[in-house]
Design a protein around this motif. Structure first.
Motif, mmCIF file in Angstrom:
data_model
loop_
_atom_site.group_PDB
_atom_site.id
_atom_site.type_symbol
_atom_site.label_atom_id
_atom_site.label_comp_id
_atom_site.label_asym_id
_atom_site.label_seq_id
_atom_site.Cartn_x
_atom_site.Cartn_y
_atom_site.Cartn_z
ATOM 1 N N LYS A 157 1.146 -1.331 0.086
ATOM 2 C CA LYS A 157 0.081 0.260 -0.024
ATOM 3 C C LYS A 157 1.121 1.020 0.009
ATOM 4 N N LEU A 158 1.927 1.607 -0.736
ATOM 5 C CA LEU A 158 2.541 2.297 -1.018
ATOM 6 C C LEU A 158 2.118 2.795 -1.877
ATOM 7 N N ASP A 159 2.786 4.473 -1.973
ATOM 8 C CA ASP A 159 2.242 5.750 -2.132
ATOM 9 C C ASP A 159 3.457 5.896 -3.678
ATOM 10 N N TRP A 160 2.235 4.850 -5.271
ATOM 11 C CA TRP A 160 2.836 4.882 -6.084
ATOM 12 C C TRP A 160 1.500 5.528 -7.678
ATOM 13 N N GLU A 161 2.486 5.533 -7.847
ATOM 14 C CA GLU A 161 2.226 6.295 -9.524
ATOM 15 C C GLU A 161 2.560 4.894 -10.386
ATOM 16 N N ASP A 162 1.113 4.732 -11.463
ATOM 17 C CA ASP A 162 1.687 3.489 -12.397
ATOM 18 C C ASP A 162 1.890 4.258 -14.471
ATOM 19 N N ILE A 163 2.834 4.196 -14.277
ATOM 20 C CA ILE A 163 3.029 5.330 -15.287
ATOM 21 C C ILE A 163 3.093 4.375 -16.943
ATOM 22 N N ARG A 164 2.581 4.641 -17.372
ATOM 23 C CA ARG A 164 3.334 3.057 -18.441
ATOM 24 C C ARG A 164 2.718 3.831 -19.622
#
Ligand SMILES: N[C@@H](CCC(=O)N[C@@H](CS)C(=O)NCC(=O)O)C(=O)O
Length: 203
Positions: A27-34
């Motif tokens: 549950k980390l603070d993350w962004e999924d850049i594709r």
């Protein structure tokens, strides 16, 4: 302050997916850049070794999926409890690397004759590794190492969708313990909720 993460990868599972599972699990603070193929030539120039996945941690970027996964596992409590457990996890992870390298060597071979020659015994080569993994899960009470979830299980399970798409068959058929392992990892609540939201691509 808790770090902010950004994962840079293609719109695929493959080697980016263990990182997405670990970020989700913790549950980390993350962004999924594709990125799509059209964006890749320019993006490639910015990546440390010209490849992805790459993880941005508070504005600094880091490459290599195994190294990143090992780091995140420490952050989220999925490492081994001692050096020996960590050795066993590393063995499972590097065995998976050997396994998918065999698939990749065949799948990405641009020379048709050479590709056809590799295809002849591809299934046998894959079964060699799958049998070893099935035995590991049998000996380790349903997981790859020491009867509990570790990042080794995640590094194995998360990319399978991509490699199944490459070989166009479910190569886990006939390996019931590996199928159970996939279910266990994918039904872990935080991972299941990431999977429910992930882009519905076929790979
Ligand atoms: N050893 C690297 C391998 C990374 C890798 O092979 N990345 C591929 C996609 S899975 C890539 O970026 N391919 C595009 C290219 O090489 O231009 C890792 O585990 O992160």
């Amino acid at each position: 302050m808790a770090p902010k993460y950004k994962l840079h990868y293609f719109d695929l599972t493959a080697l980016g997916e263990p990182i997405r599972f670990l970020l989700s699990y913790g549950k980390l603070d993350w962004e999924d850049i594709r990125y799509d193929d059209a964006q890749w030539p320019e993006t490639k120039k910015k990546m440390p070794f010209g490849q992805m996945p790459v993880l941005d941690i508070d504005g600094k970027i880091y490459a290599q999926s195994i190294a990143i996964s090992r780091y995140l596992a420490k952050q989220v409590g999925l490492s081994g409890k001692d050096d020996l457990e960590n050795l066993k996890i590393d063995i499972a992870v590097h065995l998976f690397l050997d396994f998918h390298t065999k698939i990749g060597d065949w799948a990405y071979d641009p020379i048709p004759n050479s590709k056809a020659a590799k295809e002849v015994d591809l299934k046998d080569k894959m079964d060699f590794y799958l049998k070893k993994f099935e035995e590991m899960v049998k000996e380790n009470k349903g997981f790859l190492v020491n009867g509990k979830l570790t990042w080794g299980d995640i590094y194995f399970v998360a990319p399978l969708k991509y490699f199944k798409a490459l070989v166009k068959r479910d190569f886990l058929e006939g390996y019931p313990l590996l199928q159970e392992l996939v279910k266990k990892v994918e039904s872990t609540p935080a991972i299941a909720s990431y999977i429910a939201k992930r882009p519905a691509g076929d790979r």
